[in-house]
Design an enzyme around this catalytic site. Structure first.
Site, PDB file in Angstrom:
ATOM      1  CG  HIS A 136      -7.162   8.652  -1.136  1.00 15.09           C
ATOM      2  ND1 HIS A 136      -8.503   8.327  -1.054  1.00 15.09           N
ATOM      3  CD2 HIS A 136      -6.581   8.086  -0.042  1.00 15.09           C
ATOM      4  CE1 HIS A 136      -8.716   7.579   0.027  1.00 15.09           C
ATOM      5  NE2 HIS A 136      -7.563   7.414   0.662  1.00 15.09           N
ATOM      6  CG  ASN A 321     -14.040   8.852   4.039  1.00 12.90           C
ATOM      7  OD1 ASN A 321     -14.915   8.868   3.165  1.00 12.90           O
ATOM      8  ND2 ASN A 321     -12.750   8.937   3.773  1.00 12.90           N
TER       9      ASN A 321
HETATM   10  C1  GBH Z   1      -9.538   5.984   5.504  1.00  9.84           C
HETATM   11  O1  GBH Z   1      -8.974   6.595   6.618  1.00  9.84           O
HETATM   12  C2  GBH Z   1      -8.684   6.265   4.277  1.00  9.84           C
HETATM   13  O2  GBH Z   1      -9.309   7.218   3.449  1.00  9.84           O
HETATM   14  C3  GBH Z   1      -8.359   5.042   3.501  1.00  9.84           C
HETATM   15  O3  GBH Z   1      -7.349   5.312   2.573  1.00  9.84           O
HETATM   16  C4  GBH Z   1      -7.988   3.934   4.450  1.00  9.84           C
HETATM   17  O4  GBH Z   1      -7.549   2.790   3.782  1.00  9.84           O
HETATM   18  C5  GBH Z   1      -9.219   3.593   5.264  1.00  9.84           C
HETATM   19  O5  GBH Z   1      -9.774   4.702   5.870  1.00  9.84           O
HETATM   20  C6  GBH Z   1      -8.954   2.586   6.378  1.00  9.84           C
HETATM   21  O6  GBH Z   1      -8.054   3.107   7.302  1.00  9.84           O
HETATM   22  O7  GBH Z   1      -2.198   2.973  12.117  1.00  9.84           O
HETATM   23  O8  GBH Z   1      -1.669   4.870  13.503  1.00  9.84           O
HETATM   24  O9  GBH Z   1      -0.855   4.785  11.267  1.00  9.84           O
HETATM   25  C7  GBH Z   1      -9.634   6.426   7.841  1.00  9.84           C
HETATM   26  C8  GBH Z   1      -8.733   6.915   8.933  1.00  9.84           C
HETATM   27  C9  GBH Z   1      -6.459   6.526   8.296  1.00  9.84           C
HETATM   28  C10 GBH Z   1      -7.262   6.046  10.483  1.00  9.84           C
HETATM   29  C11 GBH Z   1      -5.218   5.700   8.571  1.00  9.84           C
HETATM   30  C12 GBH Z   1      -6.057   5.232  10.751  1.00  9.84           C
HETATM   31  C13 GBH Z   1      -3.746   4.923  10.287  1.00  9.84           C
HETATM   32  C14 GBH Z   1      -3.373   5.208  11.699  1.00  9.84           C
HETATM   33  N1  GBH Z   1      -7.581   6.071   9.100  1.00  9.84           N
HETATM   34  N2  GBH Z   1      -4.937   5.701   9.995  1.00  9.84           N
HETATM   35  S1  GBH Z   1      -1.920   4.401  12.173  1.00  9.84           S
END
Ligand code: GBH
Length: 495
Positions: A136, A321
């Protein structure tokens, strides 16, 4: 309606509203987001330690996961929380650098083995099944220094690591997830740069990384099949992040735009696994764009015939997810691109501002998309066994978290409809997350936990939110009751 048919009708309704007897509920976390103990007892540094320490300003609140929820020291507390809320399983991830400090398989850290043994044993003695994510996002820094995931050499390192995990823990762990969200690892890590290591090899790094992950996943699966499955009798799969992409309007071009988006984000991984090779639309579009851009060959590397065969059929379940949905149209160059999707997709996707927002800019509340993505998976991949490995809502940390309560009731209702009315083969559901935790680039500002964590308390005290009691009631009764109000909380206004 006479009395008998009315009774039958009511019995049917009650039955229709319950989760199947063997349906499992659990909670999910990830090592870097909760463990802390970043340099404890022989653990090596990983890319998130390095990234947050070297570039603190890339994290919205300048924080990191050095201590996080301190779960490294809190096995007993966390298992007790899980027990209190009646979890059937706990999905956690193993920190690779806690097992192999620099990524090399000749040097194992006994304390890492001890830590996960204790966690697994305590879960099992409380009748909670461990579901383990092998990766992860916290790559040992040593492997990053060898090039990270774009380097195909990482396949062998991952397989050695997987082999070690199967042999150490496979007598007790029966569900394995190789990778969490390959699209985030590759697209965000090596193409857009929003997540560690934060590189922006746009349209190059993502596909090199993706090729490595698919082959690594497949080889780990094949290794288990050959060396462990017969006596350990476990399951191996991958977890992919799906967004539901809905056509923004009627008509063929909109339907196509939505379909292309699904293929670029989700089919990128599941097409090779369930059908063999990349989705044809990805191959066609990236080849076309690469030629236009004067590349000598496609930016999307080709698999050999043997690799296609190796990867096809490497899933005992599909880990899903699901958080949110977008509306898609054919490319409009003036519009903002969906940051979750490669620009090679050539589509424009957005979320109307009228949709209910969350604390996360990429996510709006769209329960209806849950049923749609599950039906799409059923149709596209032949109704595979699905495990929902994450689903959750972000706010700023209220204990009376009515928005999360409504979110859970509404999303789970759609999930139930997908199972009961549409026949989707969903076997379990994990809420993201057990705890408020380190939300990557957003630090501790976005809270996904069903338990509040006091991050200014050195003890990191945990307190169940209203939603924890609501989900507990759903697990206990196998039913969704939107009127249920746990003791000590006020009734929530309807969603
Ligand atoms: C999941 O990702 C992850 O598996 C988990 O670790 C995470 O905590 C959770 O969802 C909630 O996000 O703000 O532009 O940097 C879901 C997809 C991953 C989408 C992190 C947003 C950050 C984008 N997400 N991502 S940004």
């Amino acid at each position: 309606m006479n009395f008998v048919t009315l009774t039958l009708f009511l019995v049917y309704q009650v039955h229709a509203l319950s989760f199947p007897e063997n349906f499992k509920f659990g909670f999910a976390t990830a090592s870097y987001q909760i463990e802390g103990g970043w340099n404890a007892s022989g653990k090596g540094p990983n890319i998130w330690d390095w990234y947050t320490h070297t570039y603190p300003t890339r994290i919205a609140d300048l924080t990191n996961g050095d201590v996080a929820c301190d779960s490294y020291h809190k096995i007993a507390t966390d298992v007790q929380l899980l027990k209190n809320i009646k979890a059937d399983f706990y999905r956690f991830s193993i920190s690779w650098a806690r097992i192999f400090p620099n990524g090399q398989p000749n040097n194992i850290n006994p304390d890492g083995v001890r830590y996960y043994n204790e966690l697994i044993n305590l879960l099992l003695s409380n009748n909670i099944k461990p579901i383990v994510t092998m990766y992860h996002w916290d790559l040992p820094l040593g492997l990053h220094q060898l090039g990270g995931w774009p380097n195909i050499a990482l396949v062998d390192y991952f397989v050695d690591y997987a082999d070690k995990l199967f042999s150490l823990f496979g007598d007790r762990v029966k569900t394995w997830i190789t990778f969490n969200e390959p699209s985030q690892i590759c697209e965000f890590g090596y193409s857009r740069g929003f997540l560690a290591p934060g590189y922006t090899q746009l349209g190059i790094g993502n596909y090199m990384c993706g090729r490595t992950l698919l082959i690594a996943h497949a080889k780990a699966y094949r290794l288990y099949e050959k060396k462990y499955k017969q006596h350990q009798k476990g399951l191996v799969g991958m977890t992919v992040h799906a967004v539901w992409f809905e056509p923004a309007a009627e008509g063929k071009t909109y339907a196509e735009a939505a379909d292309i988006s699904l293929q670029f984000m989700f089919g990128w991984w599941e097409h090779p696994i369930y059908k063999g090779d990349y989705p044809p639309v990805m191959r066609k579009q990236i080849n076309y764009l690469s030629a236009q851009q004067n590349f000598t060959k496609s930016r999307l590397p080709y698999f050999t015939k043997d690799e296609i065969k190796l990867i096809k059929g490497t899933a005992d379940f599909l880990g899903l997810n699901y958080y949110t949905s977008f509306l898609c149209s054919p490319l409009d160059s003036s519009a903002v691109q969906n940051p979750l999707l490669s620009p090679d997709s050539n589509v424009t996707c957005y979320q109307p501002s009228s949709w209910q927002s969350t604390a996360s800019s990429w996510m709006k509340v769209t329960p209806w998309g849950f049923r749609k993505i599950l039906n799409w998976i059923k149709k596209e991949y032949g109704n595979p066994k699905v495990l929902v490995t994450e689903n959750g809502y972000s706010d700023t940390g209220e204990l009376q978290d009515c928005n999360r309560v409504n979110f859970l009731n509404d999303y789970l209702t759609e999930l139930l409809n997908a199972i009961k009315k549409d026949g989707c083969n969903v076997q379990g559901y994990a809420a993201w997350s057990l705890l408020d935790n380190f939300e990557w680039g957003s630090g501790y500002m976005q809270k996904f936990g069903l338990h509040y964590v006091n991050f200014s308390d050195p003890n990191r005290a945990r307190t169940p939110k209203m939603s924890a009691y609501v989900l507990r009631n759903i697990i206990k009764t196998k039913k969704i009751d939107t009127t249920f109000t746990p003791q000590g909380f006020k009734a929530c206004p309807p969603s």
